[in-house]
Design an enzyme around this catalytic site. Structure first.
Site, PDB file in Angstrom:
ATOM      1  CB  THR A   1     -32.435 -17.128 -30.942  1.00  0.00           C
ATOM      2  OG1 THR A   1     -32.780 -15.747 -31.005  1.00  0.00           O
ATOM      3  CG2 THR A   1     -32.083 -17.602 -32.349  1.00  0.00           C
ATOM      4  CG  ASN A   2     -37.277 -14.862 -31.302  1.00  0.00           C
ATOM      5  OD1 ASN A   2     -36.981 -13.917 -32.025  1.00  0.00           O
ATOM      6  ND2 ASN A   2     -37.321 -14.758 -29.974  1.00  0.00           N
ATOM      7  NE  ARG A   3     -38.578 -16.473 -39.651  1.00  0.00           N
ATOM      8  CZ  ARG A   3     -39.588 -16.224 -40.464  1.00  0.00           C
ATOM      9  NH1 ARG A   3     -40.747 -16.802 -40.257  1.00  0.00           N
ATOM     10  NH2 ARG A   3     -39.456 -15.387 -41.472  1.00  0.00           N
ATOM     11  CB  SER A   4     -37.195 -10.999 -33.394  1.00  0.00           C
ATOM     12  OG  SER A   4     -36.960  -9.621 -33.299  1.00  0.00           O
TER      13      SER A   4
ATOM     14  CB  ALA B   1     -39.236 -11.589 -30.478  1.00  0.00           C
TER      15      ALA B   1
END
Ligand code: CTP
Length: 416
Positions: A218-221, A285
Site C-alpha cells: 500500500t502507500n502512505r495516503s 492514491a
C-alpha cells in the site's frame, strides 16, 4: 478543538430542545456548533428544562436561552423584541434536537402553544427534526404519521439509531451522536449550494494490493484529503458518492460510500459510477504496481529455507486514462479532476499529467514537504487548469483545500 466550518460560520441556527433524556447530547451539539462558527439560539420546552437547565446552554453558546412564549428580548440580541418573531427572523435553520413524540405531533399539526411551536410557525427557513424516544413509541403509527406529514412538507428527518435506551430496553429511537447530527445540519444548510442538483464522485485513500491472505502493498495516503473534498461537495449541495479504500475515517453524513480494496476494484467502481456523474475528483492514491500473483495461503518463511521471496510486480490500469476513453464515448463525467503527488519537478510533471490523464483541473502537491500531503491535516497545492492557467493556494487545512476544489469544479460546470 473543533475547527471553524465555513458552511456554519455566521449561520443563525435555532436549536429547539425538547424533553428527552437525550437533551444532554444537545448540549454537546450546541457547543460544537458554536465552536464551528454558528450563532446558536436555544429554545427549550418546559419538559426539556426537567433534564438540563437553560444556564447550561447559555454557557456553551454564550447567548440568551429562550423558554417562555411571553418573554420579550430585553437583551436586544434578536432582530425584534417579540421573542418568536425575533428568533424566526433571518434564521437559517430550525433544528429540533432531540424531538419528542409530543413535539413532533405539535409541529405536524401546527399547534402554537409554546415558544418552540409558535416559532416553528413563524420561521421561513428549513426545519430539521431528530426524533428521540423509546423504540415502541417511535414505531407507533401516530408518530410515524406525524413524521410523514413533516417529511411531506420538506422537513429534514434525522433517522434515530438502534441501541440501548435509558429504560434498559433496546430498539430504534436513540438520538445519534454529535458528528452525525452536525453532518445532518450541514446537509440541510448546504442543500441549495453551488452544486445543488449535481452528482459528484470522489475517490479517496491508498489502495491495498494483496500478496497473500495477510500481507499487502500500500502507500502512505490516509484518505483525509478525499474525505474533505467529499464533505465540501456535500456542503455545496451535491449528491456525493465516495469510493474509498481508506479505513477508520468517519463517513461524511449523506455520502453514498463504496468500499474498495484494490486498484482493480477502484477501477470498476469508478467507471460504473461516473456514468451519470457531473464531476469526478480522483484524490485516491492508486497503486501503480501490484504483485503479479496472490498466494492462496500465507507465504511461510519456514518453507523458504533461509531465502526471502521475490515479489514480481505488474502494472495496474490507469483509472483516469480509462475515464478519459469512456468520457470520449459517453460525455460523462462532465468535469474530471486529478491529483498529482510529486516529490520533484512538480510543475513540469503536473503539466504533462493534465494532457495524459485528460483532466480539466489538476491538483498538484509536493509530497516532500512535511507539513503537506500524506497523513497530516494540512496541504499546500497548486491548481492547474487544462487551459494553462494556474493558482497557488497557501498552506491551509485539507477542509479548505476541499472547498477550493469544489468551488473550481462548480465554476467549470457552470462555464460549460
Ligand atoms: N491515478 C489513476 N490510476 C492509477 C494511478 C493514478 O487514475 N493507476 C490517478 C490518481 O488518482 C491521481 C492521478 O491519477 O488523480 C495522478 O496520480 P499520480 O500517482 O500522481 O500519477 P501516476 O499516474 O502514478 O504517474 P507517475 O507515476 O508518473 O507519477
Amino acid at each position: 478543538m473543533q475547527e471553524n466550518i465555513t458552511l456554519l460560520t455566521g449561520k443563525r441556527i435555532l436549536l429547539g430542545v425538547t424533553g428527552s433524556i437525550a437533551c444532554y447530547k444537545a448540549v454537546d451539539l450546541a457547543s460544537k456548533l458554536t465552536q464551528a462558527g454558528a450563532q446558536v439560539d436555544v429554545i427549550m420546552t418546559r419538559a426539556a428544562q426537567q433534564f438540563v437547565t437553560p444556564l447550561t446552554f447559555q454557557a456553551v453558546t454564550g447567548r440568551a436561552v429562550y423558554t417562555d412564549m411571553w418573554q420579550t428580548d430585553a437583551a436586544g440580541s434578536l432582530p425584534t423584541h417579540i421573542a418568536h418573531v425575533g428568533l424566526a427572523e433571518g434564521a437559517d435553520l430550525l433544528a429540533v434536537i432531540p424531538a419528542t413524540a409530543d413535539t413532533l405531533a405539535r409541529l405536524a399539526h401546527g399547534l402554537a402553544n409554546d415558544l418552540l411551536a409558535v416559532t416553528a410557525l413563524a420561521v421561513r427557513c428549513p426545519l430539521l427534526v431528530a426524533p428521540a424516544m423509546d423504540g415502541t413509541m417511535y414505531s407507533h403509527p401516530a408518530v410515524q404519521a406525524n413524521l410523514a406529514t413533516l417529511r411531506s412538507r420538506g422537513a429534514w428527518i434525522v433517522e434515530p439509531e438502534e441501541g440501548r435506551f435509558a429504560s434498559g430496553l433496546t430498539g430504534r429511537g436513540r438520538l445519534p451522536e454529535t458528528p452525525t447530527l452536525m453532518g445532518a445540519i450541514r446537509q440541510a444548510l448546504g442543500a441549495q449550494g453551488v452544486l445543488a442538483g449535481r452528482r459528484m464522485v470522489v475517490t479517496a485513500g491508498g489502495t491495498r494490493e494483496p500478496l497473500d491472505p495477510v500481507r499487502y502493498l500500500t502507500n502512505r495516503s490516509s484518505g483525509k484529503q478525499g474525505y474533505a473534498v467529499a464533505q465540501a461537495a456535500l456542503d455545496a449541495g451535491a449528491a456525493v458518492t465516495l469510493i474509498t479504500s481508506a479505513r477508520g475515517l468517519p463517513a461524511p453524513v449523506g455520502a453514498e460510500i463504496v468500499d474498495v480494496e484494490t486498484a482493480a476494484e477502484m477501477h470498476d467502481a469508478v467507471l460504473e459510477q461516473v456514468d451519470r456523474a457531473d464531476a469526478l475528483v480522483m484524490v485516491a492514491a492508486i497503486a501503480d504496481f501490484r504483485p503479479r500473483t496472490k498466494a492462496a495461503n500465507k507465504i511461510k518463511k519456514s518453507e523458504l529455507d533461509q531465502n526471502a521471496p521475490t515479489i514480481e510486480l505488474e502494472r495496474t490500469a490507469d483509472i483516469l486514462a480509462a475515464v478519459k476513453d469512456q468520457r470520449a464515448r459517453t460525455g460523462y463525467p462532465l468535469v474530471a479532476v486529478g491529483f498529482a503527488a510529486e516529490s520533484q519537478e512538480l510543475l513540469s510533471y503536473a503539466r504533462d499529467k493534465i494532457a495524459r490523464k485528460g483532466v480539466d483541473l489538476l491538483v498538484a502537491n509536493d509530497i516532500s514537504a512535511t507539513d503537506a500531503g500524506f497523513d497530516v491535516d494540512t496541504n499546500r497545492v497548486i491548481l492547474l487548469r487544462a487551459d494553462g492557467t494556474q493558482e497557488t493556494l497557501p498552506l491551509t487545512s485539507k477542509a479548505l483545500v476541499g472547498e477550493a476544489i469544489v468551488e473550481r469544479v462548480a465554476g467549470l460546470l457552470d462555464s460549460r
